[in-house]
Every structure is written in structure tokens, then in C-alpha cells.
Design a protein around this motif. Sequence first.
Motif, PDB file in Angstrom:
ATOM      1  N   THR A 278      12.103  18.178  22.295  1.00 58.82           N
ATOM      2  CA  THR A 278      12.787  19.293  21.632  1.00 58.82           C
ATOM      3  C   THR A 278      11.855  20.034  20.691  1.00 58.82           C
ATOM      4  OG1 THR A 278      14.837  18.001  21.710  1.00 58.82           O
ATOM      5  CG2 THR A 278      14.820  19.940  20.293  1.00 58.82           C
ATOM      6  N   LEU A 279      11.064  19.281  19.935  1.00 58.50           N
ATOM      7  CA  LEU A 279      10.177  19.896  18.949  1.00 58.50           C
ATOM      8  C   LEU A 279       9.098  20.737  19.605  1.00 58.50           C
ATOM      9  CD1 LEU A 279       9.399  20.082  15.920  1.00 58.50           C
ATOM     10  CD2 LEU A 279       7.939  18.078  16.289  1.00 58.50           C
ATOM     11  N   PHE A 280       8.441  20.184  20.624  1.00 61.38           N
ATOM     12  CA  PHE A 280       7.276  20.853  21.193  1.00 61.38           C
ATOM     13  C   PHE A 280       7.611  21.718  22.414  1.00 61.38           C
ATOM     14  CE2 PHE A 280       5.443  17.189  18.950  1.00 61.38           C
ATOM     15  CZ  PHE A 280       4.505  17.832  18.166  1.00 61.38           C
ATOM     16  N   GLN A 281       8.385  21.192  23.353  1.00 58.47           N
ATOM     17  CA  GLN A 281       8.633  21.923  24.591  1.00 58.47           C
ATOM     18  C   GLN A 281       9.764  22.939  24.475  1.00 58.47           C
ATOM     19  OE1 GLN A 281       6.520  21.571  27.143  1.00 58.47           O
ATOM     20  NE2 GLN A 281       5.434  20.119  25.838  1.00 58.47           N
ATOM     21  N   VAL A 282      10.756  22.646  23.650  1.00 57.94           N
ATOM     22  CA  VAL A 282      11.893  23.555  23.510  1.00 57.94           C
ATOM     23  C   VAL A 282      11.679  24.536  22.369  1.00 57.94           C
ATOM     24  CG1 VAL A 282      14.373  23.716  22.993  1.00 57.94           C
ATOM     25  CG2 VAL A 282      13.523  21.903  24.506  1.00 57.94           C
ATOM     26  N   SER A 283      11.280  24.035  21.208  1.00 59.93           N
ATOM     27  CA  SER A 283      11.205  24.863  20.007  1.00 59.93           C
ATOM     28  C   SER A 283       9.843  25.476  19.757  1.00 59.93           C
ATOM     29  CB  SER A 283      11.625  24.043  18.780  1.00 59.93           C
ATOM     30  OG  SER A 283      12.934  23.546  18.944  1.00 59.93           O
ATOM     31  N   GLY A 284       8.823  25.037  20.497  1.00 59.49           N
ATOM     32  CA  GLY A 284       7.515  25.682  20.395  1.00 59.49           C
ATOM     33  C   GLY A 284       6.698  25.306  19.184  1.00 59.49           C
ATOM     34  N   PHE A 285       6.929  24.130  18.623  1.00 54.53           N
ATOM     35  CA  PHE A 285       6.125  23.668  17.498  1.00 54.53           C
ATOM     36  C   PHE A 285       4.685  23.450  17.974  1.00 54.53           C
ATOM     37  CE2 PHE A 285       4.568  20.820  14.216  1.00 54.53           C
ATOM     38  CZ  PHE A 285       5.230  21.248  13.070  1.00 54.53           C
ATOM     39  N   GLU A 286       3.714  23.843  17.140  1.00 54.63           N
ATOM     40  CA  GLU A 286       2.309  23.731  17.518  1.00 54.63           C
ATOM     41  C   GLU A 286       1.550  22.859  16.527  1.00 54.63           C
ATOM     42  OE1 GLU A 286       1.228  24.860  20.256  1.00 54.63           O
ATOM     43  OE2 GLU A 286       2.281  26.701  20.801  1.00 54.63           O
ATOM     44  N   ILE A 287       0.576  22.139  17.045  1.00 55.36           N
ATOM     45  CA  ILE A 287      -0.402  21.446  16.207  1.00 55.36           C
ATOM     46  C   ILE A 287      -1.789  21.831  16.728  1.00 55.36           C
ATOM     47  CG2 ILE A 287       1.123  19.541  15.582  1.00 55.36           C
ATOM     48  CD1 ILE A 287      -0.242  17.850  17.711  1.00 55.36           C
ATOM     49  N   PRO A 288      -2.798  21.851  15.867  1.00 55.09           N
ATOM     50  CA  PRO A 288      -4.131  22.276  16.325  1.00 55.09           C
ATOM     51  C   PRO A 288      -4.669  21.357  17.409  1.00 55.09           C
ATOM     52  CG  PRO A 288      -4.011  22.267  13.928  1.00 55.09           C
ATOM     53  CD  PRO A 288      -2.771  21.588  14.417  1.00 55.09           C
ATOM     54  N   SER A 289      -5.338  21.950  18.375  1.00 55.18           N
ATOM     55  CA  SER A 289      -5.967  21.161  19.432  1.00 55.18           C
ATOM     56  C   SER A 289      -7.209  20.469  18.887  1.00 55.18           C
ATOM     57  CB  SER A 289      -6.355  22.066  20.600  1.00 55.18           C
ATOM     58  OG  SER A 289      -7.422  22.920  20.222  1.00 55.18           O
ATOM     59  N   PRO A 290      -7.642  19.375  19.514  1.00 52.77           N
ATOM     60  CA  PRO A 290      -8.877  18.708  19.065  1.00 52.77           C
ATOM     61  C   PRO A 290     -10.078  19.644  19.069  1.00 52.77           C
ATOM     62  CG  PRO A 290      -7.662  17.299  20.583  1.00 52.77           C
ATOM     63  CD  PRO A 290      -6.970  18.632  20.591  1.00 52.77           C
ATOM     64  N   ASN A 291     -10.146  20.548  20.041  1.00 51.02           N
ATOM     65  CA  ASN A 291     -11.282  21.478  20.094  1.00 51.02           C
ATOM     66  C   ASN A 291     -11.315  22.389  18.877  1.00 51.02           C
ATOM     67  OD1 ASN A 291     -12.266  20.492  22.496  1.00 51.02           O
ATOM     68  ND2 ASN A 291     -11.155  21.967  23.761  1.00 51.02           N
TER      69      ASN A 291
ATOM     70  N   ALA B 156      14.130  24.763  31.692  1.00 46.39           N
ATOM     71  CA  ALA B 156      14.514  26.173  31.775  1.00 46.39           C
ATOM     72  C   ALA B 156      13.518  27.058  31.039  1.00 46.39           C
ATOM     73  CB  ALA B 156      15.919  26.363  31.204  1.00 46.39           C
ATOM     74  N   VAL B 157      13.049  26.606  29.869  1.00 44.81           N
ATOM     75  CA  VAL B 157      12.043  27.368  29.115  1.00 44.81           C
ATOM     76  C   VAL B 157      10.768  27.518  29.929  1.00 44.81           C
ATOM     77  CG1 VAL B 157      10.487  27.240  27.128  1.00 44.81           C
ATOM     78  CG2 VAL B 157      12.924  26.821  26.821  1.00 44.81           C
ATOM     79  N   ALA B 158      10.340  26.443  30.570  1.00 45.24           N
ATOM     80  CA  ALA B 158       9.086  26.457  31.321  1.00 45.24           C
ATOM     81  C   ALA B 158       9.182  27.274  32.600  1.00 45.24           C
ATOM     82  CB  ALA B 158       8.661  25.024  31.653  1.00 45.24           C
ATOM     83  N   MET B 159      10.339  27.249  33.264  1.00 43.75           N
ATOM     84  CA  MET B 159      10.445  27.846  34.594  1.00 43.75           C
ATOM     85  C   MET B 159      11.100  29.220  34.608  1.00 43.75           C
ATOM     86  SD  MET B 159      11.388  24.521  36.935  1.00 43.75           S
ATOM     87  CE  MET B 159      11.123  25.487  38.431  1.00 43.75           C
ATOM     88  N   ALA B 160      11.953  29.512  33.632  1.00 41.45           N
ATOM     89  CA  ALA B 160      12.705  30.769  33.689  1.00 41.45           C
ATOM     90  C   ALA B 160      12.617  31.565  32.400  1.00 41.45           C
ATOM     91  CB  ALA B 160      14.178  30.480  34.018  1.00 41.45           C
TER      92      ALA B 160
END
Length: 323
Positions: free
Chosen positions: A70-83, A19-23
Amino acid sequence: MITVVVVGYALGMALVAVAVAMAGDSNALGMLLLFGPRWLLVFPWALLVPLSLAARRWVTATAIVGSVVTLFQVSGFEIPSPNSLRSAMGNGAGAEKALRVVTYNTDRSATLAPRIDTDLLAWDADVIVMQDCAPEVAAAMQAAGTRYQLFRESEFCIASRLPMRSPVQLHGSRNQGRAVLFSVEWQGAPIRIGTVHLPSPRTALWAARRGSGDLLEESVQQRAVASGAIAAWMREGERGPIVVAGDFNLPVESQALRHDWRWLRNAFSEAGWGFGHTMFAGRHRVRIDHVLVSREFAVQGALVLSGFPSEHQPVVAELSLVP
């Protein structure tokens, strides 16, 4: 019993992630979802994951996968990208100093005024853009006598210690969202800097809490229209490096933010740690203040500061030009 609870919660979180991703923020229900306290949904896993160890291995695996979703896709937790990590490690001795940009919605708070001179110096930023900047804060900035060039345009306060190459341009109105665009010189190149303040969802959300959701759809459409118009205005004409920072009033998962600003990258999403909440209203904490950058930049770091007199908190991003 443990299996039923773990599997049921994992499936529920998978549906919320879809639902977060699509709506997300594309209709009334999507708006309530994105502006709700999604971060709280992580905490049940602190109990469910240990409990799952007493069940079969596939239940434990389900709990682990569910907690990650839940942590990443639902709640939006971020970690730095390799780049971004490589970029930060590459900025060692002898490297050019990063371009540091700060954005802060001061929420028309006058209590920032007595500390503005010390905050400006502590941030050590090259460019600072403030939205909802109170007259007292603007006056304090002028009186601080720092090495910054200071401008006030409409609700915006702008401080730059880089040479200005073009005058400030204002776009929009309070109901349609406002934006300012100007250009500075950094490392011998022109860098366009934009700051935005899109319409607030506050009135609609408060009405929904009182049992009336009539304003939610109107708020979704108002912010989407303002986002599209301002993004198109900033994208037209001159090309080259650009940074757009401000209070978008759009969570990072918002369909409008993803669509209208897809030509830019989110600095905190690339180089930040944690939830990155920038607006705090009790348990309702969301990331709606962003620093967006064009492909000419590498993001070396991004951070949300704390302890400032506003519901919003400043966002700092450190950037370098890609060779």
C-alpha cells in the motif's frame, strides 16, 4: 474477525496496486484512481498491523506485506535509490558543484511577485522554470536585478545563471500542451533544458465530482496525445544531456508518462523521500510536477518545497554529470 479484515484489506490493496500498474490514467477509471487520495489508504494499516499481532504469525506477515504494498505500490511513497545515495555521498569536498534545477507552476498567482527576489536567491538554483507565470511575477523577476538571465515565453518564465547557448524554442498550444526548449553551458558542456505544461485534468475531475464522467476519457486522450507529441519533439535531433522539468499533469504511475518519457529518469523517484506530492487540492494530493533527466546525469537529491502561494509547490533537483 481480525484475520478476515487484515486479509481482506491486503487483498484489496493488492488489486489496487495491479490496477495502478496496468491501467493508471489510461482510461476514465484509471484516471480517477491515480488522481484520487491514494495516500489515505496507508492509514488503516496503523491500526491493522498492531491488531494483527493478536492473531497468528501469518496474519501479521500478511499485514506487514500489505502495508508495504500500500505504501509503495499504491500510494507512491519513495525512498532514495542506492545509486543516488552513493552519488550524494560522493559529492564531498573538492567535488564539482551540482546543477540545481527548480520547476514551479505558480498557478498564475500574483502574490509570488513581492517575494520573487528573495525566493530566487533562497533557491540558489542554476536554472528556474515556471509555468503559468503571471505577468506580475515576470515583471518582478525583471525588476529583481539578480544575476540571472530572465526570459518570458508564452506562459513560461525562465531564469538562468548559466550562459545560454541557444534561443528559446516554443512548441504546442494551450489545448495541446506547451513546451519550451533551450540550451545552457555547464561545466563546459551544452545542457538542453526543457519545460512543459500539459493540458490540465481539472475540468474533467470537477465534472466527475458533480456526477458527470463524460469528460474523463477526453482528458485522458488529450494529455496522452500532448505528452507523446512533446516528448517526441524534445527527443528528436540533437543528443546529449537533457533535463525536462515542469507540470506534466501526469502522476508518476501514468501510462503516458511511463511510455512517452521512458528515455528519461524521474529525479524524485530516484532521490526523493516521501510521497512527493506537488499539487494540493484538499485531500487530493498528487505528484504531477516532475524533473526528468537523461542517462548522462546522476541524481544527487530531489525535494518538494512547501509554503508557496499556489496549489502546486516547487520541485528542486540536484544533478551531476556521470564521469
